[in-house]
Motif scaffolding. Structure first.
Motif, PDB file in Angstrom:
ATOM      1  N   LEU A  51       0.820  -1.206   0.000  1.00  0.00           N
ATOM      2  CA  LEU A  51       0.000   0.000   0.000  1.00  0.00           C
ATOM      3  C   LEU A  51       0.862   1.267   0.000  1.00  0.00           C
ATOM      4  O   LEU A  51       0.654   2.182  -0.797  1.00  0.00           O
ATOM      5  N   ALA A  52       1.812   1.288   0.930  1.00  0.00           N
ATOM      6  CA  ALA A  52       2.601   2.505   1.141  1.00  0.00           C
ATOM      7  C   ALA A  52       3.662   2.714   0.080  1.00  0.00           C
ATOM      8  O   ALA A  52       3.807   3.819  -0.459  1.00  0.00           O
ATOM      9  N   GLY A  53       4.419   1.660  -0.216  1.00  0.00           N
ATOM     10  CA  GLY A  53       5.532   1.786  -1.140  1.00  0.00           C
ATOM     11  C   GLY A  53       5.163   1.546  -2.587  1.00  0.00           C
ATOM     12  O   GLY A  53       5.315   2.422  -3.447  1.00  0.00           O
ATOM     13  N   ASP A  54       4.634   0.359  -2.882  1.00  0.00           N
ATOM     14  CA  ASP A  54       4.363  -0.007  -4.270  1.00  0.00           C
ATOM     15  C   ASP A  54       3.259   0.841  -4.890  1.00  0.00           C
ATOM     16  O   ASP A  54       3.348   1.249  -6.053  1.00  0.00           O
ATOM     17  N   MET A  55       2.190   1.113  -4.108  1.00  0.00           N
ATOM     18  CA  MET A  55       1.079   1.906  -4.623  1.00  0.00           C
ATOM     19  C   MET A  55       1.246   3.401  -4.319  1.00  0.00           C
ATOM     20  O   MET A  55       0.509   4.227  -4.854  1.00  0.00           O
ATOM     21  N   ALA A  77      -9.089  10.062   2.051  1.00  0.00           N
ATOM     22  CA  ALA A  77     -10.363   9.643   2.635  1.00  0.00           C
ATOM     23  C   ALA A  77     -10.894   8.385   1.950  1.00  0.00           C
ATOM     24  O   ALA A  77     -11.444   7.493   2.602  1.00  0.00           O
ATOM     25  N   VAL A  78     -10.735   8.304   0.642  1.00  0.00           N
ATOM     26  CA  VAL A  78     -11.174   7.109  -0.097  1.00  0.00           C
ATOM     27  C   VAL A  78     -10.402   5.886   0.378  1.00  0.00           C
ATOM     28  O   VAL A  78     -10.967   4.801   0.588  1.00  0.00           O
ATOM     29  N   VAL A  79      -9.091   6.048   0.564  1.00  0.00           N
ATOM     30  CA  VAL A  79      -8.272   4.936   1.063  1.00  0.00           C
ATOM     31  C   VAL A  79      -8.747   4.511   2.442  1.00  0.00           C
ATOM     32  O   VAL A  79      -8.895   3.313   2.732  1.00  0.00           O
ATOM     33  N   LEU A  80      -9.018   5.472   3.308  1.00  0.00           N
ATOM     34  CA  LEU A  80      -9.454   5.148   4.667  1.00  0.00           C
ATOM     35  C   LEU A  80     -10.828   4.484   4.682  1.00  0.00           C
ATOM     36  O   LEU A  80     -11.091   3.626   5.528  1.00  0.00           O
ATOM     37  N   GLU A  81     -11.705   4.864   3.768  1.00  0.00           N
ATOM     38  CA  GLU A  81     -12.989   4.173   3.662  1.00  0.00           C
ATOM     39  C   GLU A  81     -12.771   2.679   3.415  1.00  0.00           C
ATOM     40  O   GLU A  81     -13.402   1.832   4.052  1.00  0.00           O
ATOM     41  N   GLU A  82     -11.893   2.376   2.476  1.00  0.00           N
ATOM     42  CA  GLU A  82     -11.651   0.969   2.146  1.00  0.00           C
ATOM     43  C   GLU A  82     -10.930   0.234   3.279  1.00  0.00           C
ATOM     44  O   GLU A  82     -11.216  -0.921   3.554  1.00  0.00           O
ATOM     45  N   LEU A  83      -9.994   0.913   3.929  1.00  0.00           N
ATOM     46  CA  LEU A  83      -9.316   0.283   5.059  1.00  0.00           C
ATOM     47  C   LEU A  83     -10.297   0.004   6.185  1.00  0.00           C
ATOM     48  O   LEU A  83     -10.206  -1.018   6.877  1.00  0.00           O
ATOM     49  N   GLY A  84     -11.263   0.908   6.391  1.00  0.00           N
ATOM     50  CA  GLY A  84     -12.300   0.669   7.378  1.00  0.00           C
ATOM     51  C   GLY A  84     -13.208  -0.468   6.967  1.00  0.00           C
ATOM     52  O   GLY A  84     -13.634  -1.271   7.803  1.00  0.00           O
ATOM     53  N   ARG A  85     -13.498  -0.567   5.691  1.00  0.00           N
ATOM     54  CA  ARG A  85     -14.374  -1.629   5.187  1.00  0.00           C
ATOM     55  C   ARG A  85     -13.765  -3.008   5.427  1.00  0.00           C
ATOM     56  O   ARG A  85     -14.476  -4.006   5.583  1.00  0.00           O
ATOM     57  N   PHE A  86     -12.436  -3.077   5.460  1.00  0.00           N
ATOM     58  CA  PHE A  86     -11.755  -4.366   5.664  1.00  0.00           C
ATOM     59  C   PHE A  86     -11.096  -4.465   7.042  1.00  0.00           C
ATOM     60  O   PHE A  86     -10.383  -5.427   7.300  1.00  0.00           O
ATOM     61  N   PRO A  89      -5.297  -4.115   9.222  1.00  0.00           N
ATOM     62  CA  PRO A  89      -4.330  -3.849  10.307  1.00  0.00           C
ATOM     63  C   PRO A  89      -3.036  -3.224   9.797  1.00  0.00           C
ATOM     64  O   PRO A  89      -1.956  -3.819   9.841  1.00  0.00           O
ATOM     65  N   VAL A  90      -3.159  -1.996   9.293  1.00  0.00           N
ATOM     66  CA  VAL A  90      -1.999  -1.257   8.782  1.00  0.00           C
ATOM     67  C   VAL A  90      -2.002   0.140   9.402  1.00  0.00           C
ATOM     68  O   VAL A  90      -3.064   0.678   9.727  1.00  0.00           O
ATOM     69  N   PRO A  91      -0.823   0.762   9.555  1.00  0.00           N
ATOM     70  CA  PRO A  91      -0.734   2.059  10.246  1.00  0.00           C
ATOM     71  C   PRO A  91      -0.970   3.263   9.341  1.00  0.00           C
ATOM     72  O   PRO A  91      -0.215   4.247   9.382  1.00  0.00           O
ATOM     73  N   TYR A  92      -2.013   3.208   8.519  1.00  0.00           N
ATOM     74  CA  TYR A  92      -2.248   4.308   7.583  1.00  0.00           C
ATOM     75  C   TYR A  92      -2.684   5.580   8.299  1.00  0.00           C
ATOM     76  O   TYR A  92      -2.130   6.658   8.066  1.00  0.00           O
ATOM     77  N   LEU A  93      -3.676   5.478   9.167  1.00  0.00           N
ATOM     78  CA  LEU A  93      -4.171   6.669   9.867  1.00  0.00           C
ATOM     79  C   LEU A  93      -3.074   7.307  10.706  1.00  0.00           C
ATOM     80  O   LEU A  93      -2.896   8.529  10.695  1.00  0.00           O
TER      81      LEU A  93
END
Length: 366
Positions: A51-55, A77-86, A89-93
């Motif tokens: 997520l962080a490096g490749d994308m 915000a779009v990324v966080l919506e999807e991370l919330g949907r799944f 367990p990644v430190p995006y926020l």
């Protein structure tokens, strides 16, 4: 006359959502998240690397000259919506939003160098404050003397996988490497197993001063985090609603789909309506941050005040309406309930944000 923002998703945002959802569908299924939670090592650092490096998603909020993608809070915000949907367990926020925005608020070469490392995905940064800290809250948990930091901070989200801690003191904001002498990170038992907490103990640990004005930088980071947390809460609520509707279409009672019962139709319709409203509030907060609106703080506080209880209610309804299967450990709905409950106190409670809204619009209680 002020132009009204378009809160609908753009074509670019839809494409971003599709790419993130495709990856998470393949790499972050509920069974995988549950297995990680049971293992005691819930962070999926391989997924984070992708997520962080490749994308390049860790650098969405970072300007291109500093090594980022030069996107905006709307894309984040779009990324966080999807991370919330799944419930990923990644430190995006914590790293790509809160720590990154805090560093961008410093405006110093030292902070810019560090934000570039975070944007590339090569380093994970965490603001060394309890996850419950609201943007308007005060703090003074760590003391500085001659460049050495001493103090203890509990309930720091994702500190266990952080490479660098951003530590605010009365003398400024400092960067502390977690591998340095005098730094100890001890895991704590979290309610939300997909967002681990840890206690950070500093004993005369070496720190690098990033800016003397820690308050402004930290407030910017926490404010952006609170505004965009609403999108994660929206993702949680939307998953709960979608899965519950699908389940009630297949579960039968008295030779009828349970979802055809009038009382359940009413509950689902009300849940759908509150989720739609939550989407509007979350999108408004993201757009206000993206455009640098003067009302960004108000929009973020309003989104948190509304979206927090909506996510909790959606998860509670999902648990109840899934019946007996919803109460089992094997079914993922408990992960969403725990994430919603934990998010409800993250970066300030709904009540605290209600107070902020009242202050900003000058509508104090009698």
């Amino acid at each position: 006359m002020t132009m009204q923002s378009d809160l609908l998703y753009s074509e670019t945002e839809d494409e971003l959502r599709s790419a993130v959802r495709s990856l998470l569908s393949d790499r972050c299924e509920a069974a995988q998240v549950l297995a990680r939670a049971e293992s005691g090592q819930p962070h999926d650092l391989d997924l984070w690397k992708t997520l962080a490096g490749d994308m390049g998603l860790a650098g969405l909020l970072v300007p291109e000259p500093l090594g980022g993608q030069g996107a905006s809070a709307r894309e984040a915000a779009v990324v966080l919506e999807e991370l919330g949907r799944f419930v990923a367990p990644v430190p995006y926020l914590t790293s790509a939003v809160i720590a990154t925005e805090t560093l961008l608020g410093c405006g110093t070469p030292e902070a810019d160098e560090l934000v570039g490392a975070l944007a590339s995905g090569g380093s994970i940064g965490v603001l060394a404050l309890p996850l419950s800290t609201a943007p308007t809250a005060s703090y003074g948990l760590v003391q500085e003397a001659d460049g050495r930091l001493t103090g203890r901070v509990g309930a720091v989200a994702d500190a266990a996988v952080a490479d660098v801690l951003l530590v605010p003191t009365s003398s400024g904001l400092h960067a502390v490497d977690t591998a340095a002498d005098g730094v100890r990170v001890t895991a704590q038992i979290p309610f939300d197993l997909t967002r681990p907490l840890a206690e950070v103990t500093l004993e005369s640990a070496p720190g690098r001063l990033l800016t003397a004005d820690a308050a402004a930088a930290v407030r910017r980071g926490l404010g952006a985090g609170a505004g965009l947390l609403a999108s994660e809460q929206l993702g949680v609520a939307d998953w709960c609603l979608t899965e519950t509707v699908a389940y009630l279409k297949t579960r039968t009672q008295f030779n009828r789909p349970v979802g055809s019962f009038q009382s359940l139709k009413h509950r689902l319709a009300e849940l759908w309506l509150t989720t739609v409203h939550a989407r509007a509030a979350a999108r408004n907060a993201a757009d206000a941050l993206a455009t640098g609106s003067e009302e960004a703080e108000l929009a973020g506080a309003l989104a948190q005040a509304y979206c927090s209880p909506v996510a909790v209610r959606a998860a509670e309804e999902a648990l109840q309406l899934h019946g007996g299967i919803g109460m089992t450990w094997e079914h993922p709905v408990h992960l969403y309930l725990k994430r919603a409950k934990a998010d409800a106190i993250a970066l300030g409670t709904a009540g605290a944000h209600h107070e902020t809204v009242a202050t900003l619009v000058d509508l104090q209680a009698p």
